[in-house]
Enzyme design. Structure first.
Site, PDB file in Angstrom:
ATOM      1  N   TYR A   1       7.121   6.094  -5.533  1.00  0.00           N
ATOM      2  CA  TYR A   1       6.335   7.320  -5.364  1.00  0.00           C
ATOM      3  C   TYR A   1       7.161   8.363  -6.673  1.00  0.00           C
ATOM      4  CZ  TYR A   1       5.099   6.467  -0.457  1.00  0.00           C
ATOM      5  OH  TYR A   1       4.502   5.897   0.550  1.00  0.00           O
TER       6      TYR A   1
ATOM      7  N   ASP B   1       8.352   5.193   4.416  1.00  0.00           N
ATOM      8  CA  ASP B   1       7.021   5.907   5.000  1.00  0.00           C
ATOM      9  C   ASP B   1       6.182   4.935   5.777  1.00  0.00           C
ATOM     10  OD1 ASP B   1       4.912   7.460   4.747  1.00  0.00           O
ATOM     11  OD2 ASP B   1       4.291   7.186   2.760  1.00  0.00           O
TER      12      ASP B   1
ATOM     13  N   LYS C   1      13.687  -5.184   0.482  1.00  0.00           N
ATOM     14  CA  LYS C   1      13.111  -6.591   0.300  1.00  0.00           C
ATOM     15  C   LYS C   1      13.656  -7.164  -0.996  1.00  0.00           C
ATOM     16  CE  LYS C   1       9.670  -9.601   0.965  1.00  0.00           C
ATOM     17  NZ  LYS C   1       9.431 -10.267   1.975  1.00  0.00           N
TER      18      LYS C   1
ATOM     19  N   ASP D   1       9.165  -6.423   5.849  1.00  0.00           N
ATOM     20  CA  ASP D   1       8.393  -7.217   6.494  1.00  0.00           C
ATOM     21  C   ASP D   1       8.832  -7.743   7.909  1.00  0.00           C
ATOM     22  OD1 ASP D   1      10.086  -8.768   4.936  1.00  0.00           O
ATOM     23  OD2 ASP D   1       8.423 -10.287   4.583  1.00  0.00           O
TER      24      ASP D   1
HETATM   25 MG    MG Z   1       3.215   8.678   5.700  1.00  0.00          MG
END
Ligand code: MG
Ligand code: NAI
Length: 372
Positions: free
Chosen positions: A141, A268, A211, A244
């Site tokens: 982001y 998120d 990850k 994951d």
């Molecule tokens: Mg969100």
């Protein structure tokens, strides 16, 4: 003069409905505050080319805290802005105002509690009590993105990154690059926030989500920093999980987890998953917290199809108001709001559509206010 000045940013869609509901509760609890409206959202991008106008930034600089509803974000590129008459020729690109606000005010902690309140028919299992700490200013982001990709960038990348050549023969408008940028400082401070929270609140364990086996540079750095911080808190267990895998483990064994800390994008995603485990987006509350300012919001978006219908669940926003009370040091009032919310959930008489009822957004707010 009031003790606190709170910026009040309803935004778009259901943002206004849920913020009106939170205000019913804050008014009933007699918080000594004045609330100052701030413009934010899609409407202002269309009108002014800026979804977070300068006057709202100035307002945020002057307040003790902010409450924010939701905004509509669309992936608008410069070419699409050309279709809006007022923006034509300005070469503007839409950037999410909430992401900008988080970066501009260095609201580096995104704190998202997900608690299964007893009696909520939507709980995956009663007793779930997870707290997510999401890094809030960097990662994918960061806003370092390229489309079309400038030739000097693709040439440099091809020189430096031999194994990946999928874009070797492509024109710059045939691929796009979004950079994942993680800093030692950003990773260290979000991990510290998670461990400090665990320590202060007697939580038993912190799980570092990553990850790093595949995304070695950035997630490797995040993991290393978080491990260093973990060593400073010998009284708190810590473990590590791939992002994951944890989506599966959280659903399978929710009681094995307690506090989770993650880079921005994974945080998120897992926070929507965790919100669904305790009733859905109508229950997911969020605090964007920096050293000087904090902005509290529901985790959900503007749900345009329900806008203005007084229909959606305001509990996430009311719990966000509770988080704001805690942050302001009004912890007794915060406890009262949480107890009243829990009581309304448990009684089960007043429920919005998502909980199988037909009551309105305002009905829930008034029922909670009646318990205060
Ligand atoms: Mg969100
Ligand atoms: P969304 O969170 O707005 O809604 C998805 C679905 O969740 C809704 O259709 C509804 O079924 C349910 N839902 C959401 N809030 C609810 C509530 N309070 N009570 C009951 N049910 C609720 O996500 P979506 O549809 O992906 O995005 C809509 C817009 O919101 C997009 O423009 C998106 O970019 C934006 N967005 C903004 C956020 C923010 O302001 N922080 C966060 C997420 C999305």
């Amino acid at each position: 003069m009031s003790k606190y000045t709170i910026a009040w940013l309803p935004g778009d869609g259901i943002g206004k409905d849920v913020m009106d509901a939170a205000r019913v509760v804050l008014d009933k609890i007699n918080l000594d505050a004045s609330y100052v409206h701030g413009d934010i959202g899609w409407e202002f991008w269309c009108k002014e080319g800026d979804a977070l106008p300068q006057r709202t930034i100035d307002l945020l600089r002057s307040v003790n805290a902010a409450m924010f509803g939701a905004i509509t974000s669309k992936p608008v590129r410069a070419a699409e802005a050309e279709l809006v008459p007022e923006l034509k020729g300005k070469g503007l690109v839409y950037r999410s105002p909430i992401v900008r606000m988080r970066q501009m005010f260095d609201l580096y902690i995104c704190h998202r509690p997900c608690k299964a309140y007893p009696g909520n028919p939507l709980n995956l299992k009663d007793g779930i009590d997870l707290v997510i700490f999401r890094e809030n200013t960097e990662d994918l982001y960061a806003g370092v993105e390229f489309f079309p990709v400038p030739k000097e960038l693709s040439e440099t990348l091809l020189k430096l990154s031999k194994p990946f050549t999928a874009f070797r023969d492509l024109q710059g408008d045939q691929f796009a690059i979004s950079c994942k940028v993680n800093t030692k400082r950003g990773s260290e401070r979000i991990a510290r926030a998670a461990f400090e929270f665990a320590k202060k609140n007697n939580r038993r364990k912190v799980t570092i989500v990553h990850k790093a086996n595949v995304v070695r540079a950035t997630d490797g750095l995040f993991l290393d920093e978080a491990r260093h911080v973990a060593r400073e808190y010998p009284g708190i267990q810590f473990d590590e999980a791939n992002v994951d895998a944890i989506c599966m483990w959280l659903l399978k064994n929710p009681f094995s987890y307690d506090v989770l800390v993650a880079p921005n994008l994974y945080g998120d995603i897992i926070s929507d998953l965790a919100a669904q485990m305790v009733g859905g987006l109508g229950f997911g509350c969020s605090g964007n917290i920096g050293h000087r300012l904090a902005v509290f919001e529901p985790s959900h978006g503007s749900a345009p199809k329900y806008a203005g219908q007084n229909k959606v669940n305001p509990i996430a926003t009311i719990l966000a108001a509770k988080m704001m009370l805690d942050w302001l040091g009004e912890t007794e009032k915060g406890k009262q709001v949480e107890r009243a919310t829990a009581a309304v959930i448990k009684e089960g008489k007043i429920r919005t559509y998502d909980m199988g009822g037909s009551h309105t957004t305002r009905d829930i707010a008034e029922a909670i206010a009646a318990h205060l």
